[in-house]
Design an enzyme around this catalytic site. Structure first.
Site, PDB file in Angstrom:
ATOM      1  N   LYS A  24      14.108   7.545 -36.912  1.00 19.02           N
ATOM      2  CA  LYS A  24      14.553   6.738 -35.760  1.00 19.02           C
ATOM      3  C   LYS A  24      15.640   5.742 -36.158  1.00 19.02           C
ATOM      4  O   LYS A  24      16.688   5.677 -35.530  1.00 19.02           O
ATOM      5  CB  LYS A  24      13.360   5.972 -35.177  1.00 19.02           C
ATOM      6  CG  LYS A  24      13.729   4.791 -34.297  1.00 19.02           C
ATOM      7  CD  LYS A  24      12.517   4.190 -33.658  1.00 19.02           C
ATOM      8  CE  LYS A  24      12.191   2.761 -33.903  1.00 19.02           C
ATOM      9  NZ  LYS A  24      13.176   1.776 -34.218  1.00 19.02           N
ATOM     10  N   ASN A  25      15.385   4.988 -37.222  1.00 14.96           N
ATOM     11  CA  ASN A  25      16.331   3.921 -37.564  1.00 14.96           C
ATOM     12  C   ASN A  25      17.651   4.459 -38.114  1.00 14.96           C
ATOM     13  O   ASN A  25      18.634   3.729 -38.185  1.00 14.96           O
ATOM     14  CB  ASN A  25      15.701   2.937 -38.558  1.00 14.96           C
ATOM     15  CG  ASN A  25      14.642   2.070 -37.895  1.00 14.96           C
ATOM     16  OD1 ASN A  25      14.468   2.129 -36.676  1.00 14.96           O
ATOM     17  ND2 ASN A  25      13.932   1.282 -38.672  1.00 14.96           N
ATOM     18  N   CYS A 118      12.373 -10.269 -28.710  1.00 13.59           N
ATOM     19  CA  CYS A 118      11.541  -9.109 -28.399  1.00 13.59           C
ATOM     20  C   CYS A 118      10.157  -9.357 -28.955  1.00 13.59           C
ATOM     21  O   CYS A 118       9.900 -10.387 -29.557  1.00 13.59           O
ATOM     22  CB  CYS A 118      12.165  -7.822 -28.913  1.00 13.59           C
ATOM     23  SG  CYS A 118      11.925  -7.569 -30.643  1.00 13.59           S
ATOM     24  N   ARG A 123      14.804 -12.337 -33.136  1.00 17.38           N
ATOM     25  CA  ARG A 123      15.862 -11.366 -33.427  1.00 17.38           C
ATOM     26  C   ARG A 123      17.252 -11.824 -32.970  1.00 17.38           C
ATOM     27  O   ARG A 123      17.850 -11.233 -32.064  1.00 17.38           O
ATOM     28  CB  ARG A 123      15.500 -10.000 -32.831  1.00 17.38           C
ATOM     29  CG  ARG A 123      14.149  -9.527 -33.326  1.00 17.38           C
ATOM     30  CD  ARG A 123      13.866  -8.114 -32.961  1.00 17.38           C
ATOM     31  NE  ARG A 123      14.328  -7.188 -33.960  1.00 17.38           N
ATOM     32  CZ  ARG A 123      14.002  -5.899 -33.987  1.00 17.38           C
ATOM     33  NH1 ARG A 123      13.242  -5.405 -33.062  1.00 17.38           N
ATOM     34  NH2 ARG A 123      14.443  -5.115 -34.929  1.00 17.38           N
ATOM     35  N   ASP A 306       8.093  -2.863 -41.345  1.00 20.85           N
ATOM     36  CA  ASP A 306       7.569  -1.912 -40.355  1.00 20.85           C
ATOM     37  C   ASP A 306       6.235  -1.288 -40.788  1.00 20.85           C
ATOM     38  O   ASP A 306       5.550  -0.680 -39.975  1.00 20.85           O
ATOM     39  CB  ASP A 306       8.589  -0.785 -40.091  1.00 20.85           C
ATOM     40  CG  ASP A 306       9.767  -1.283 -39.263  1.00 20.85           C
ATOM     41  OD1 ASP A 306       9.683  -2.394 -38.709  1.00 20.85           O
ATOM     42  OD2 ASP A 306      10.775  -0.558 -39.167  1.00 20.85           O
ATOM     43  N   ARG A 398       8.053   4.886 -28.433  1.00 19.12           N
ATOM     44  CA  ARG A 398       9.429   4.458 -28.758  1.00 19.12           C
ATOM     45  C   ARG A 398       9.845   5.002 -30.131  1.00 19.12           C
ATOM     46  O   ARG A 398      11.036   5.195 -30.380  1.00 19.12           O
ATOM     47  CB  ARG A 398       9.523   2.929 -28.767  1.00 19.12           C
ATOM     48  CG  ARG A 398       9.678   2.304 -27.403  1.00 19.12           C
ATOM     49  CD  ARG A 398      10.014   0.838 -27.530  1.00 19.12           C
ATOM     50  NE  ARG A 398      10.906   0.625 -28.664  1.00 19.12           N
ATOM     51  CZ  ARG A 398      10.817  -0.374 -29.524  1.00 19.12           C
ATOM     52  NH1 ARG A 398       9.898  -1.291 -29.379  1.00 19.12           N
ATOM     53  NH2 ARG A 398      11.660  -0.465 -30.516  1.00 19.12           N
TER      54      ARG A 398
END
Ligand code: UD1
Length: 418
Positions: A24-25, A118, A123, A306, A398
């Site tokens: 994803k990243n 968020c 952030r 994460d 997500r």
């Protein structure tokens, strides 16, 4: 919004072998990079997750022609003619901020809504703006971020925090400018190198110096490319931690072990057997787990923020007291009250969670607070004898293609309920 739930009956050790979805990243900045230059880009092994779907929507809005066939996405950016992203598109995903650099590179102008905080923290984007200013962009910050870069000059960019997103934005903005750029104190995450690898495949000249800085000789025309996404190291880490939590034995195929060294070192200290091959990891966690006396999250190659919540969930049943400190995002302990519903003994001490391991967790009704926190609750539920329900699984979607599919493949009793 229709937020689904997961029903998990824990207590089953996970066993088996698994391949991991694309990263994803890495794919999010690579998609933003597709709007630079001409030529059709084909991205293979693109993860089928919500953040990607939302990013593709932004790209269509900007004028890209996007075609998806399973995990292959084809993007034709030849007709991109917009430089503004509306609030609705950008609001849904945080990484829409990467279009700031990409639009400045392509259109010399960008208008984006100001990002809010968020779930996992404030952030800010001051590093992104400072980096782009050093490259010659001008900013007008009112209700929106309006920036132009008519005379992007390249040069030296010095980040005061090795921000992943700010590094990527500086690369995206500078790669088309006919100048040399050096990004000092650049983020070292493998996903940044994947972005560079993709741009090099399109014809860019980008390299890492021995010190880890990123040098860009900008101005080359970027052409078409076919690129295959590498596996997601956070999803891989989540699967390993789920296996450890259930005292199982799991192997991950086609995965470079060194990208998870910070995790595998911790697992070894906990008493887990870890076998690292060239392109494979196998772990086996038959014995009782030892606590982790002290660990803090850090930029790569340190322990990834994460994976902090998933590790915290595992430590709820390790022998002894663990202390896990979060140094990157301030709100990453929102799972603690959820874990406490399962009987976990955790207290927050400043930016650290102090976890007293227990022999067992009790099943409970839980709510995912954010993406990785949701995955951590799945891990917690897998270790409780009995059935737990986790609400708000949209957060998990997500970043995880299909957490039920992956864990069921390893023998977990997990299903989606409405
Ligand atoms: C990326 C990852 C995310 C991961 C994080 C850290 C993507 C899409 N997301 O997020 O999964 O958790 O890296 O590895 O790749 N900061 C500032 N000012 C800025 C930018 C960042 O103060 O302008 C701070 C942040 O608040 C945070 C730290 O720097 O404390 C690291 O953030 P950053 O590396 O930018 O993370 P992201 O790129 O947002």
């Amino acid at each position: 919004m229709d937020l689904g739930s997961l029903e998990i009956t824990g207590g089953v050790p996970l066993h088996g072998e698994i391949c991991i979805q694309g990263s994803k990243n890495a794919v999010l900045p690579i998609l933003a990079a597709c709007i630079l230059g001409e030529g059709v880009c084909i991205i293979e092994n693109c993860p089928q997750i919500r953040d990607v779907a939302d990013t593709l929507e932004i790209m269509r809005y900007l004028g890209c022609r996007v075609q998806c066939a399973g995990k292959t996405v084809q993007i034709d950016a030849s007709r991109v003619d917009a430089f503004e992203i509306g609030g609705e598109e950008a609001g849904r995903i945080r990484s829409s901020v990467l279009f700031l650099g990409a639009l400045l590179g392509r259109m010399k102008k960008a208008v984006l809504p100001l990002p809010g905080g968020c779930a996992i923290g404030e952030r800010p984007i001051d590093q992104h703006i400072a980096a782009l200013r050093q490259l010659g962009a001008r900013f007008y910050l009112e209700e929106k971020i309006t920036a132009d870069a008519v005379n992007l000059r390249g040069g030296r960019v010095c980040l005061s925090i090795p921000s992943v997103g700010a590094t990527e934005n500086a690369i995206l903005a500078s790669v088309l400018a006919p100048a040399e750029t050096l990004i000092e104190h650049a983020a070292r995450e493998p996903e940044v190198d994947e972005l560079c690898g993709f741009l090099v495949k399109r014809g860019a000249q980008i390299s890492r110096t021995a010190e880890g800085d990123i040098r860009i000789l900008g101005g080359n025309k970027l052409g078409p490319a076919r690129y295959r996404m590498k596996p997601d190291r956070i999803v891989a880490g989540t699967c390993l931690l789920a296996a450890v939590a259930t005292r199982g034995t799991v192997a991950i195929r086609d995965f470079p072990c060194r990208e998870l060294e910070a995790l595998t070192e911790v697992l070894r200290d906990m008493g887990v057997s870890v076998v690292c091959g060239e392109n494979r990891i196998e772990i086996s966690a038959g014995r009782p787990l030892c606590a982790v006396p002290y660990l803090e999250t850090a930029p790569y190659p340190g322990f990834p923020t994460d994976l902090q919540s998933p590790l915290t969930a595992v430590l709820c049943r390790a022998r002894g007291e663990s202390r896990i400190c979060e140094t990157i995002f301030e709100n990453r302990f929102r799972i603690v009250p959820e874990l406490q519903k399962m009987g976990a003994k955790i207290r927050i001490d400043g930016r650290c969670a102090v976890i007293k391991g227990l022999p067992a967790l009790t099943p409970a009704k839980l709510a995912a607070p954010d993406l990785r926190g949701g995955a951590a609750l799945v891990i917690a539920a897998l270790q409780a004898n009995g059935t737990s329900v986790i609400r708000n699984t949209e957060y998990i979607e997500r970043g995880y293609e299909d957490i039920c599919r992956d864990l069921r493949l390893l023998g977990a009793k997990i299903r989606q309920v409405v």
